[in-house]
Design a protein around this motif. Sequence first.
Motif, PDB file in Angstrom:
ATOM      1  N   TRP A  30       4.688  -1.168   1.788  1.00  0.00           N
ATOM      2  CA  TRP A  30       3.882  -0.484   2.811  1.00  0.00           C
ATOM      3  C   TRP A  30       4.757   0.444   3.642  1.00  0.00           C
ATOM      4  N   TYR A  31       4.201   1.609   3.962  1.00  0.00           N
ATOM      5  CA  TYR A  31       4.784   2.454   5.015  1.00  0.00           C
ATOM      6  C   TYR A  31       3.830   2.346   6.189  1.00  0.00           C
ATOM      7  N   GLY A  32       4.147   1.546   7.141  1.00  0.00           N
ATOM      8  CA  GLY A  32       3.185   1.287   8.214  1.00  0.00           C
ATOM      9  C   GLY A  32       1.977   0.588   7.622  1.00  0.00           C
ATOM     10  N   SER A  33       0.817   1.216   7.769  1.00  0.00           N
ATOM     11  CA  SER A  33      -0.382   0.579   7.230  1.00  0.00           C
ATOM     12  C   SER A  33      -0.710   1.116   5.834  1.00  0.00           C
ATOM     13  N   TYR A  34       0.059   2.123   5.384  1.00  0.00           N
ATOM     14  CA  TYR A  34      -0.246   2.728   4.093  1.00  0.00           C
ATOM     15  C   TYR A  34       0.481   1.994   2.963  1.00  0.00           C
ATOM     16  N   GLN A  35      -0.289   1.576   1.983  1.00  0.00           N
ATOM     17  CA  GLN A  35       0.342   0.847   0.884  1.00  0.00           C
ATOM     18  C   GLN A  35       0.738   1.819  -0.212  1.00  0.00           C
ATOM     19  N   ALA A  36       2.046   1.952  -0.458  1.00  0.00           N
ATOM     20  CA  ALA A  36       2.539   2.924  -1.426  1.00  0.00           C
ATOM     21  C   ALA A  36       2.726   2.317  -2.812  1.00  0.00           C
ATOM     22  N   LEU A  37       2.970   1.013  -2.891  1.00  0.00           N
ATOM     23  CA  LEU A  37       3.078   0.353  -4.195  1.00  0.00           C
ATOM     24  C   LEU A  37       2.238  -0.914  -4.164  1.00  0.00           C
ATOM     25  N   GLY A  54       4.269  10.187 -13.332  1.00  0.00           N
ATOM     26  CA  GLY A  54       3.018  10.010 -12.607  1.00  0.00           C
ATOM     27  C   GLY A  54       2.790  11.175 -11.679  1.00  0.00           C
ATOM     28  N   PRO A  55       1.547  11.326 -11.231  1.00  0.00           N
ATOM     29  CA  PRO A  55       1.235  12.454 -10.349  1.00  0.00           C
ATOM     30  C   PRO A  55       1.945  12.332  -9.004  1.00  0.00           C
ATOM     31  N   SER A  56       1.989  13.436  -8.323  1.00  0.00           N
ATOM     32  CA  SER A  56       2.681  13.483  -7.032  1.00  0.00           C
ATOM     33  C   SER A  56       2.081  12.474  -6.063  1.00  0.00           C
ATOM     34  N   GLY A  57       2.940  11.785  -5.358  1.00  0.00           N
ATOM     35  CA  GLY A  57       2.492  10.844  -4.339  1.00  0.00           C
ATOM     36  C   GLY A  57       2.092   9.485  -4.881  1.00  0.00           C
ATOM     37  N   CYS A  58       2.378   9.226  -6.182  1.00  0.00           N
ATOM     38  CA  CYS A  58       1.921   7.970  -6.763  1.00  0.00           C
ATOM     39  C   CYS A  58       2.894   6.824  -6.486  1.00  0.00           C
ATOM     40  N   GLY A  59       4.090   7.141  -5.960  1.00  0.00           N
ATOM     41  CA  GLY A  59       5.003   6.057  -5.594  1.00  0.00           C
ATOM     42  C   GLY A  59       6.249   5.981  -6.458  1.00  0.00           C
ATOM     43  N   LYS A  60       6.554   6.996  -7.253  1.00  0.00           N
ATOM     44  CA  LYS A  60       7.733   6.955  -8.122  1.00  0.00           C
ATOM     45  C   LYS A  60       9.022   6.867  -7.309  1.00  0.00           C
ATOM     46  N   SER A  61       9.129   7.780  -6.353  1.00  0.00           N
ATOM     47  CA  SER A  61      10.355   7.771  -5.548  1.00  0.00           C
ATOM     48  C   SER A  61      10.471   6.476  -4.773  1.00  0.00           C
ATOM     49  N   THR A  62       9.363   6.030  -4.223  1.00  0.00           N
ATOM     50  CA  THR A  62       9.361   4.767  -3.486  1.00  0.00           C
ATOM     51  C   THR A  62       9.900   3.643  -4.369  1.00  0.00           C
ATOM     52  N   PHE A  63       9.423   3.621  -5.604  1.00  0.00           N
ATOM     53  CA  PHE A  63       9.859   2.581  -6.533  1.00  0.00           C
ATOM     54  C   PHE A  63      11.351   2.715  -6.844  1.00  0.00           C
ATOM     55  N   PHE A  73      15.691   2.682   5.530  1.00  0.00           N
ATOM     56  CA  PHE A  73      15.856   3.581   6.675  1.00  0.00           C
ATOM     57  C   PHE A  73      14.528   4.083   7.208  1.00  0.00           C
ATOM     58  N   ILE A  74      13.461   3.905   6.401  1.00  0.00           N
ATOM     59  CA  ILE A  74      12.177   4.468   6.817  1.00  0.00           C
ATOM     60  C   ILE A  74      11.485   3.515   7.770  1.00  0.00           C
ATOM     61  N   GLU A  75      11.049   4.085   8.888  1.00  0.00           N
ATOM     62  CA  GLU A  75      10.383   3.263   9.880  1.00  0.00           C
ATOM     63  C   GLU A  75       9.051   2.769   9.323  1.00  0.00           C
TER      64      GLU A  75
HETATM   65  N1  ATP Z   1       8.587   7.903   4.895  1.00  0.00           N
HETATM   66  C1  ATP Z   1       7.305   7.732   4.557  1.00  0.00           C
HETATM   67  N2  ATP Z   1       6.421   7.339   5.496  1.00  0.00           N
HETATM   68  C2  ATP Z   1       5.141   7.181   5.212  1.00  0.00           C
HETATM   69  N3  ATP Z   1       4.617   7.384   4.007  1.00  0.00           N
HETATM   70  C3  ATP Z   1       5.435   7.769   3.005  1.00  0.00           C
HETATM   71  C4  ATP Z   1       6.834   7.969   3.250  1.00  0.00           C
HETATM   72  N4  ATP Z   1       7.416   8.356   2.083  1.00  0.00           N
HETATM   73  C5  ATP Z   1       6.414   8.396   1.179  1.00  0.00           C
HETATM   74  N5  ATP Z   1       5.227   8.053   1.726  1.00  0.00           N
HETATM   75  C6  ATP Z   1       3.960   7.962   1.056  1.00  0.00           C
HETATM   76  O1  ATP Z   1       4.065   7.054  -0.024  1.00  0.00           O
HETATM   77  C7  ATP Z   1       3.430   7.549  -1.158  1.00  0.00           C
HETATM   78  C8  ATP Z   1       4.391   7.569  -2.302  1.00  0.00           C
HETATM   79  O2  ATP Z   1       5.419   8.451  -2.005  1.00  0.00           O
HETATM   80  P1  ATP Z   1       6.558   8.787  -3.053  1.00  0.00           P
HETATM   81  O3  ATP Z   1       7.552   9.650  -2.381  1.00  0.00           O
HETATM   82  O4  ATP Z   1       7.056   7.525  -3.624  1.00  0.00           O
HETATM   83  O5  ATP Z   1       5.772   9.610  -4.148  1.00  0.00           O
HETATM   84  P2  ATP Z   1       6.316  10.321  -5.486  1.00  0.00           P
HETATM   85  O6  ATP Z   1       5.612   9.673  -6.575  1.00  0.00           O
HETATM   86  O7  ATP Z   1       7.784  10.288  -5.514  1.00  0.00           O
HETATM   87  O8  ATP Z   1       5.776  11.783  -5.281  1.00  0.00           O
HETATM   88  P3  ATP Z   1       6.479  13.167  -5.767  1.00  0.00           P
HETATM   89  O9  ATP Z   1       6.233  13.272  -7.213  1.00  0.00           O
HETATM   90  O10 ATP Z   1       5.723  14.187  -4.995  1.00  0.00           O
HETATM   91  O11 ATP Z   1       7.899  13.064  -5.381  1.00  0.00           O
HETATM   92  C9  ATP Z   1       2.918   8.947  -0.828  1.00  0.00           C
HETATM   93  O12 ATP Z   1       1.530   8.899  -0.596  1.00  0.00           O
HETATM   94  C10 ATP Z   1       3.625   9.306   0.450  1.00  0.00           C
HETATM   95  O13 ATP Z   1       2.757  10.030   1.291  1.00  0.00           O
END
Ligand code: ATP
Lengths: 268, 385, 269
Positions: A30-37, A54-63, A73-75
């Motif tokens: 979760w990033y705050g209340s938003y569930q990224a994975l 995966g499409p942009s914003g799907c959570g690849k970087s997060t993973f 480091f992310i609040e």
């Molecule tokens: N620091 C953050 N604070 C809040 N939400 C975040 C933060 N970083 C990412 N997110 C949210 O988490 C979700 C996944 O982000 P992520 O960066 O993992 O996507 P991605 O798959 O790497 O996208 P891209 O292909 O555009 O790089 C996105 O909806 C994004 O808005």
Amino acid sequence: MHLRAWRLIFAFVLSGATVYKLETRAVSVWYGSYQALKGVSLALERNQVLALIGPSGCGKSTFLRLFNRMNDFIEGFRLEGEVLIDGENIYAPQVDPVHLRRRVGMVFQKPTPFPFSIYENVAYGLRLQNRLPESQIRERVEHALRQAALWEEVRDNLKKSALMLSGGQQQRLCIARALAVRPSLLLMDEPTSALDPISTAKIEELIHELRQHYTIVIVTHNMQQAARVSDMTAFFYMGQLVEYGRTKDFFTNPQHPETIRYITGRFG
Amino acid sequence: MKKKMFAVAGWSTFLVLIGLTVFLFREGLPALYKFPQPELVFAVHPANPVVRLSAEAVRALAEGKADWAAFGGPARPARLVHLANLERYLPAYASAAEIQRILADLAADTAILLALPAPLLPEAVKPISVTWQGWRELFGSLYWSPTYEPLPRVGVWPLLVGSVWVTFIGLMLVVPLGLAMAIYVAEFLPRTLYYPIKVLWEVLAGLPSVVVGFWGLVVVVPAVKSVLHLSAGETAFTAGLLLGWITLPLMASLVEEALQAVPRLLVESSYGLGATRWQTILRLKLPYILPSIATAALLSAGRILGETMVVLMVSGNAPLLATTPFQPVRTLPATLAAELGEAPIGSYHYHVLFFLGALLFLLTLALNLAAYAIQSRYLRAQTLG
Amino acid sequence: MGKWMSFFLFLLFGCTDRAVLRIKGSDTVLPLSQIFAEHFMQRRGEVLVSVTGGGSGVGLAALLNGDTEIAMASRPLKVSERLRFAARGITVIEDTVAWDVLAICVHPANPISRLTWEDLERIYTGQVRNWRELGGPDLPIHPYSRESSSGTFEFFRERVLRGKDFAAHVRFLPATGTIVQAIAQNVSAIGYIGIAYTNPNLKVLAIATAPGKPYRLPARSRQELADYPIARPLYYYYDQRNREKVKEFLAFVHSEEGRALTAKMGYVP
Ligand SMILES: Nc1ncnc2c1ncn2[C@@H]1O[C@H](COP(=O)(O)OP(=O)(O)OP(=O)(O)O)[C@@H](O)[C@H]1O
Ligand SMILES: [Mg+2]
């Protein structure tokens, strides 16, 4: 005695039964209340290349950033589930993230050379740890630059500013910088998205070379690239791991309708 | 329409600036070639063989540090009569005729040195020429006493050295403390306190300098005196301390902004290589923002250099050639502020003060250009990547 | 049009059919003149006294041009000014309205309580640098002075130092209040200030005009000035031809009430 113990361990690892290089167990982020994975479970063996697509914003970087705890480091970042490297839960309280990051190299979307000389860039990680004699640092810098296939191009210009290099050279410098600290795992977040085709080809070639010694996780938007460089491919969609399998099968015989739509380019 | 307005505003500001600069130099440069007392005629007794004196010689004679023999005259100390001390010799209500008579009597003394306007000069004296080399007086003398009669002392070194000391001390304070404050605020301050702190900085920066100066006089001056066991607290050190303190918000916010502007990917790269927070600050961020630190330091120096009111109140204003910062000093701007009001327009004192103004302007300009040069070189290096 | 104009002028000046007495010049004398004017007008409502500053030179120039009846000055007429008045055929009358007596002050902890004029001169010209040389403690002397823009500075240099220059280590402060502050904080300090500014945190020195002469504290009356001449006269100058016009005002200034006001302002009447 010694030898036998090693052999035993070796056999155990080679058998691949339980100890993976990487493993996630029902990971939710979760990033705050938003569930990224959402409950991602996945395992990867040693010396394999895993592509995350995966499409942009799907959570690849997060993973990807879970594996060197860069998300710390992310609040508002919160994690459920387990992330294991070599069978060890890296989010366990006794794990020092600074030590962890020395075992895990990372390369970013854009080249991120420091405004120092080429030499100092590569030596940066080495100088952070216990004091190495300069001769050893020099050796390891050269070795890393060779590994990153940059040595021949910069060997006479080590004192020059890293900012003078081309984009592709800078990215290879960043790879060398990551390799210099001798990680066992290399994370790459769209490492070629800012590069021209020739530089991209060089990096891909490099990944081929590196897989002999490293386990690599690479995020890419380029399906061909994923097909070319990886052994395993994982497709993420809206925070979920939709499909995961051997790259060969993945592209020839995708299972899920979303995967098919994505890899055939008929997506959103 | 809007574009035109901006153009007008920009150009008019520019023209005013040019005008100011031209004015500054036009009024300042005469200090190099004008004679300080153009309306005065210097004269001696006809029996005195001296025909020509340097400004230094006139002052030596006036102060009794040398007698006429040193310049080829009679072996007697000079008796100087000039406009400022003429009253001593005159009764309360002297008429013009009486004045003439008394002056004629005075002029009968062979040791006399007169410096009077031509109409007042008695007939039986011999005018001599007094040489004044503006350049040498300004840069070859170590004394500042611009209203001294009959010839001023206008050595700029005490003032320049005073300004340098104050700026140096100020920088010694503002650079490390500014860095520490910036690092703390950028890296360790809880986010909820961030904006309150920033606002506080602005308020501090906007504090009227008279207030700071008075506070300095009442609190800091005695504190400096007792802590450092000095015999007096009005010193270059005190002024530097206060000015450094005033400039701290500027330095700290410039550095803090630079720290915040270090690209996130670079910072993450550093962490990714296993750097701790402090390692990242010390080995990546500080070297990365070094040009910004230098720029901030130069801008702070410019600010300290130009500050007037605080310095006037706590530096002691003694035009000493200070060899340590624990002596009182007189700075360029403090001198301007204190003396410009009293100097009659067009007088030599007035020109010298404008000359100081021009010097100050050049110094500040040099600091700003250096800051600009560093900044632009650094920007070029950044975009090359 | 003409009607309106005259109406306007009537509004401005007409409704007060009062004689106007203009006083202009030194900013040092300004507050004193303002007090005089206030009290004078309370009693003589038909005379309007206007007081403006600008400096001694400005006031005297106005007097020369007939733009003021009285010029205030914190210094005597310069010779050049005297000649200029003579050239215009104006006879100026000088009236000393008050004396600005300077007190020489040190820190209360300083055992020195008296000095000769000579000592003072040697202190400010830098010939004496330590209190020990004057029979005091082994401490450096820190002389303080007003900034050179003040009339006090010029008076002190010309009359007390007899035209000699201040030593380079003399500290110059921008206002009398700051000098008071500095001396109160510093055992080695010495400074000169108007007697109105003295306070118990300072020790006022007795001064002898020459060796062998009696040591005197700052004069409080005109008679005492003979033995304590470190005082700056404050003047009114006026054109002899205006004698009648200014007579009443000057009489007030020198009256019992005027002298009381002067003393209250910290000057010697
Ligand atoms: N620091 C953050 N604070 C809040 N939400 C975040 C933060 N970083 C990412 N997110 C949210 O988490 C979700 C996944 O982000 P992520 O960066 O993992 O996507 P991605 O798959 O790497 O996208 P891209 O292909 O555009 O790089 C996105 O909806 C994004 O808005
Ligand atoms: Mg991403």
